[in-house]
Design a protein around this motif. Structure first.
Motif, PDB file in Angstrom:
ATOM      1  N   ASN A  26       0.834  -1.196   0.000  1.00 23.45           N
ATOM      2  CA  ASN A  26       0.000   0.000   0.000  1.00 23.45           C
ATOM      3  C   ASN A  26       0.868   1.245   0.000  1.00 23.45           C
ATOM      4  N   THR A  27       0.276   2.320  -0.512  1.00 16.46           N
ATOM      5  CA  THR A  27       0.999   3.584  -0.591  1.00 16.46           C
ATOM      6  C   THR A  27       0.007   4.728  -0.739  1.00 16.46           C
ATOM      7  N   MET A  28       0.486   5.910  -0.473  1.00 18.18           N
ATOM      8  CA  MET A  28      -0.268   7.139  -0.717  1.00 18.18           C
ATOM      9  C   MET A  28       0.585   7.954  -1.679  1.00 18.18           C
ATOM     10  N   THR A  29       0.024   8.335  -2.803  1.00 16.32           N
ATOM     11  CA  THR A  29       0.814   9.065  -3.793  1.00 16.32           C
ATOM     12  C   THR A  29       1.035  10.513  -3.364  1.00 16.32           C
ATOM     13  N   GLU A  30       2.177  11.052  -3.791  1.00 14.05           N
ATOM     14  CA  GLU A  30       2.440  12.472  -3.530  1.00 14.05           C
ATOM     15  C   GLU A  30       1.724  13.354  -4.537  1.00 14.05           C
ATOM     16  N   LYS A  31       1.254  12.775  -5.619  1.00 12.62           N
ATOM     17  CA  LYS A  31       0.483  13.528  -6.607  1.00 12.62           C
ATOM     18  C   LYS A  31      -0.994  13.413  -6.256  1.00 12.62           C
ATOM     19  N   ARG A  32      -1.676  14.512  -6.390  1.00 15.90           N
ATOM     20  CA  ARG A  32      -3.125  14.515  -6.203  1.00 15.90           C
ATOM     21  C   ARG A  32      -3.785  14.241  -7.552  1.00 15.90           C
ATOM     22  N   ASP A  33      -5.012  13.736  -7.527  1.00 16.43           N
ATOM     23  CA  ASP A  33      -5.708  13.489  -8.788  1.00 16.43           C
ATOM     24  C   ASP A  33      -6.284  14.798  -9.334  1.00 16.43           C
ATOM     25  N   LYS A  34      -6.977  14.722 -10.437  1.00 16.71           N
ATOM     26  CA  LYS A  34      -7.497  15.926 -11.087  1.00 16.71           C
ATOM     27  C   LYS A  34      -8.561  16.646 -10.261  1.00 16.71           C
ATOM     28  N   PHE A  35      -9.035  16.006  -9.191  1.00 13.53           N
ATOM     29  CA  PHE A  35     -10.013  16.632  -8.303  1.00 13.53           C
ATOM     30  C   PHE A  35      -9.366  17.170  -7.028  1.00 13.53           C
ATOM     31  N   GLY A  36      -8.049  17.082  -6.947  1.00 15.50           N
ATOM     32  CA  GLY A  36      -7.325  17.585  -5.783  1.00 15.50           C
ATOM     33  C   GLY A  36      -7.189  16.577  -4.657  1.00 15.50           C
ATOM     34  N   ARG A  37      -7.611  15.336  -4.883  1.00 17.97           N
ATOM     35  CA  ARG A  37      -7.601  14.316  -3.831  1.00 17.97           C
ATOM     36  C   ARG A  37      -6.272  13.560  -3.798  1.00 17.97           C
ATOM     37  N   ARG A  38      -5.840  13.169  -2.612  1.00 17.03           N
ATOM     38  CA  ARG A  38      -4.734  12.231  -2.481  1.00 17.03           C
ATOM     39  C   ARG A  38      -5.212  10.898  -3.040  1.00 17.03           C
ATOM     40  N   VAL A  39      -4.274  10.061  -3.468  1.00 16.08           N
ATOM     41  CA  VAL A  39      -4.623   8.751  -4.012  1.00 16.08           C
ATOM     42  C   VAL A  39      -3.968   7.677  -3.149  1.00 16.08           C
ATOM     43  N   TYR A  40      -4.811   6.858  -2.516  1.00 15.77           N
ATOM     44  CA  TYR A  40      -4.352   5.733  -1.697  1.00 15.77           C
ATOM     45  C   TYR A  40      -4.490   4.474  -2.532  1.00 15.77           C
ATOM     46  N   ILE A  41      -3.393   3.743  -2.674  1.00 14.89           N
ATOM     47  CA  ILE A  41      -3.394   2.509  -3.475  1.00 14.89           C
ATOM     48  C   ILE A  41      -3.046   1.353  -2.559  1.00 14.89           C
ATOM     49  N   PHE A  42      -3.904   0.338  -2.557  1.00 16.57           N
ATOM     50  CA  PHE A  42      -3.501  -0.883  -1.868  1.00 16.57           C
ATOM     51  C   PHE A  42      -3.628  -2.059  -2.814  1.00 16.57           C
ATOM     52  N   ARG A  43      -2.621  -2.920  -2.732  1.00 12.67           N
ATOM     53  CA  ARG A  43      -2.477  -4.038  -3.662  1.00 12.67           C
ATOM     54  C   ARG A  43      -2.780  -5.343  -2.930  1.00 12.67           C
ATOM     55  N   LEU A  44      -4.051  -5.596  -2.800  1.00 11.53           N
ATOM     56  CA  LEU A  44      -4.497  -6.778  -2.073  1.00 11.53           C
ATOM     57  C   LEU A  44      -3.949  -8.057  -2.693  1.00 11.53           C
ATOM     58  N   GLY A  45      -3.789  -8.057  -4.014  1.00 10.61           N
ATOM     59  CA  GLY A  45      -3.267  -9.233  -4.706  1.00 10.61           C
ATOM     60  C   GLY A  45      -1.811  -9.540  -4.392  1.00 10.61           C
ATOM     61  N   GLN A  46      -1.068  -8.560  -3.885  1.00  4.37           N
ATOM     62  CA  GLN A  46       0.335  -8.769  -3.527  1.00  4.37           C
ATOM     63  C   GLN A  46       0.522  -9.078  -2.045  1.00  4.37           C
ATOM     64  N   TRP A  47      -0.551  -9.051  -1.301  1.00  6.93           N
ATOM     65  CA  TRP A  47      -0.466  -9.268   0.140  1.00  6.93           C
ATOM     66  C   TRP A  47      -0.467 -10.750   0.466  1.00  6.93           C
ATOM     67  N   ASP A  48       0.521 -11.185   1.230  1.00  9.56           N
ATOM     68  CA  ASP A  48       0.592 -12.550   1.734  1.00  9.56           C
ATOM     69  C   ASP A  48       0.430 -12.471   3.257  1.00  9.56           C
ATOM     70  N   PRO A  49      -0.741 -12.836   3.775  1.00  6.85           N
ATOM     71  CA  PRO A  49      -0.985 -12.740   5.223  1.00  6.85           C
ATOM     72  C   PRO A  49      -0.012 -13.560   6.069  1.00  6.85           C
ATOM     73  N   ALA A  50       0.620 -14.574   5.475  1.00  9.81           N
ATOM     74  CA  ALA A  50       1.609 -15.360   6.223  1.00  9.81           C
ATOM     75  C   ALA A  50       2.902 -14.565   6.440  1.00  9.81           C
ATOM     76  N   THR A  51       3.149 -13.611   5.570  1.00  9.28           N
ATOM     77  CA  THR A  51       4.359 -12.781   5.661  1.00  9.28           C
ATOM     78  C   THR A  51       4.089 -11.457   6.364  1.00  9.28           C
ATOM     79  N   VAL A  52       2.953 -10.855   6.038  1.00  7.63           N
ATOM     80  CA  VAL A  52       2.557  -9.579   6.641  1.00  7.63           C
ATOM     81  C   VAL A  52       1.231  -9.797   7.376  1.00  7.63           C
ATOM     82  N   PRO A  53       1.269  -9.822   8.699  1.00  9.53           N
ATOM     83  CA  PRO A  53       0.038 -10.044   9.468  1.00  9.53           C
ATOM     84  C   PRO A  53      -1.017  -8.973   9.177  1.00  9.53           C
ATOM     85  N   VAL A  54      -2.268  -9.365   9.246  1.00  6.62           N
ATOM     86  CA  VAL A  54      -3.372  -8.456   8.967  1.00  6.62           C
ATOM     87  C   VAL A  54      -3.312  -7.221   9.860  1.00  6.62           C
ATOM     88  N   GLU A  55      -2.888  -7.393  11.111  1.00  4.33           N
ATOM     89  CA  GLU A  55      -2.816  -6.258  12.041  1.00  4.33           C
ATOM     90  C   GLU A  55      -1.824  -5.203  11.535  1.00  4.33           C
TER      91      GLU A  55
END
Length: 191
Positions: free
Chosen positions: A129-158
């Motif tokens: 997951n990340t938060m971009t330093e660029k805002r979108d065309k509406f002035g909003r921050r963009v939060y991206i999370f890559r659920l498909g890259q998450w391995d709960p055995a490696t990175v606990p849900v907490e």
């Protein structure tokens, strides 16, 4: 596409906007942001101070909030404005937002207690997951999370949730984000 593109329906350029580590700073904010605050949130400079005073009084008179908040909880103008914006400048709605926020530490201790950026290297190193330093065309921050890259055995849900809390807490302190909001992108490829 160019990072300096301007959308026909918006006054906002898609460009770098460094994160502000100082909370609730309104100085130096361009007039276009105040117009957006008025259009999206109903923010009026003429009633701002009186609504902040009304909100502060509502907090002081609310036994639930008094029991949830610590004596060191900030009740300064910037902090209160953050919740009033989230409640679209309606004091009752802002009280509800503050109530929900104040319960986070109690109701979600396993996540909030881990929300220390320097202790989340396992999450950051997996780039889930990340938060971009660029805002979108509406002035909003963009939060991206890559659920498909998450391995709960490696990175606990907490830790995963704690990292999201850290990123969202960071940008909630920015006046521009309080006004424009956040765009959430969920990449589930590989999930």
């Amino acid at each position: 596409t160019s990072t300096r593109e301007m959308n026909n329906n918006s006054e906002f350029l898609v460009e770098q906007d460094c994160f502000s580590l100082e909370a609730d700073v309104e100085e130096g904010i361009d007039e276009k942001w105040w117009k957006l605050a008025e259009n999206l949130l109903g923010e009026q400079r003429s009633t701002k101070d009186s609504l902040i005073d009304e909100f502060r009084l509502a907090i002081q008179n609310d036994p639930d909030l008094q029991s949830q908040m610590t004596s060191s909880a900030p009740l300064d103008k910037g902090y209160l404005t953050r919740f009033l914006r989230a409640g679209r400048w309606e004091v009752a709605a802002a009280v509800e937002v503050l109530r929900s926020y104040s319960c986070l530490g109690r109701d979600y201790t396993e996540y909030v207690s881990r929300a220390i950026p320097s202790k989340l290297d396992r999450v950051w190193s997996h780039h889930i997951n990340t938060m971009t330093e660029k805002r979108d065309k509406f002035g909003r921050r963009v939060y991206i999370f890559r659920l498909g890259q998450w391995d709960p055995a490696t990175v606990p849900v907490e830790e995963f949730y704690a990292s999201a809390f850290v990123l969202l807490e960071l940008v909630s302190r920015e006046v521009k984000t309080q006004i424009a909001g956040v765009t959430v992108v969920n990449d589930v490829s590989g999930f």
